[in-house]
Design an enzyme around this catalytic site. Structure first.
Site, PDB file in Angstrom:
ATOM      1  N   ASP A   1      16.001 -27.287  28.564  1.00  0.00           N
ATOM      2  CA  ASP A   1      16.376 -25.922  28.940  1.00  0.00           C
ATOM      3  C   ASP A   1      15.963 -24.915  27.873  1.00  0.00           C
ATOM      4  OD1 ASP A   1      17.803 -23.850  30.483  1.00  0.00           O
ATOM      5  OD2 ASP A   1      19.183 -23.883  28.780  1.00  0.00           O
TER       6      ASP A   1
ATOM      7  N   CYS B   1      34.504 -42.354  37.278  1.00  0.00           N
ATOM      8  CA  CYS B   1      34.819 -42.512  35.855  1.00  0.00           C
ATOM      9  C   CYS B   1      36.254 -42.075  35.581  1.00  0.00           C
ATOM     10  CB  CYS B   1      33.885 -41.663  35.004  1.00  0.00           C
ATOM     11  SG  CYS B   1      32.370 -42.478  34.586  1.00  0.00           S
TER      12      CYS B   1
ATOM     13  N   MET C   1      29.520 -44.822  30.140  1.00  0.00           N
ATOM     14  CA  MET C   1      29.062 -43.656  30.906  1.00  0.00           C
ATOM     15  C   MET C   1      29.098 -42.390  30.054  1.00  0.00           C
ATOM     16  SD  MET C   1      28.024 -45.010  33.592  1.00  0.00           S
ATOM     17  CE  MET C   1      27.467 -43.455  34.281  1.00  0.00           C
TER      18      MET C   1
END
EC number: 4.6.1.17
Length: 158
Positions: free
Chosen positions: A127, A75, A112
């Site tokens: 998380d 990227c 992306m």
């Protein structure tokens, strides 16, 4: 079909975009995280011990979009001109839908970055809630819209 990230020797390379025109570009990605109804209720009520889950996930998604080139080897570093992460709580299906809209004016797209933003936002939710729900499932991450550049508009039917 030729893969643009592979050179003549079959080795990985970063595509040269120096001759491409700068255009206004936008990418939209979505994804979902499924969880127990109790977990979703506690996120909604703000009673997760680690704090405001959606606020933290929103910031994490934006940070991830800005740092995508550090995580995905081919990227390009991109100056992002806008990034918005939104959440929709779906109590019927016990999930949170996540949407990222990323914008730039540049020589390459931000697909992306949008996908990374959604993914990291979902991972952050996981998380922050894993202590009460290890059965959460992150899924359905996909690009739903891309505009700008030579290839023009792409829209996925969802």
């Amino acid at each position: 079909m030729n893969l643009t990230h592979i050179n003549e020797e079959g080795r990985a390379r970063m595509v040269d975009v120096s001759d491409k025109d700068e255009t206004k570009r936008e990418a939209v990605a979505i994804g979902s995280i499924y969880m127990k109804s109790e977990t979703l209720r506690r996120i909604h009520e703000g009673t997760i011990k680690k704090g405001d889950v959606l606020a933290v996930a929103q910031v994490a998604g934006i940070m991830a979009a800005k740092n995508t080139s550090h995580m995905i080897p081919m990227c390009h570093p991109i100056m992002i001109t806008g990034c918005d992460i939104s959440f929709s709580l779906d109590f019927e299906n016990s999930k949170i839908d996540i949407k990222a809209v990323v914008k730039t004016v540049g020589q390459t797209g931000v697909e992306m970055e949008a996908l990374t933003a959604v993914t990291v936002a979902a991972l952050t939710i996981y998380d922050m809630c894993k202590a009460i729900d290890r059965d959460m499932v992150i899924s359905e991450i996909m690009l739903v819209k891309k505009s700008g550049g030579k290839s023009g508009l792409y829209e996925r039917e969802v």
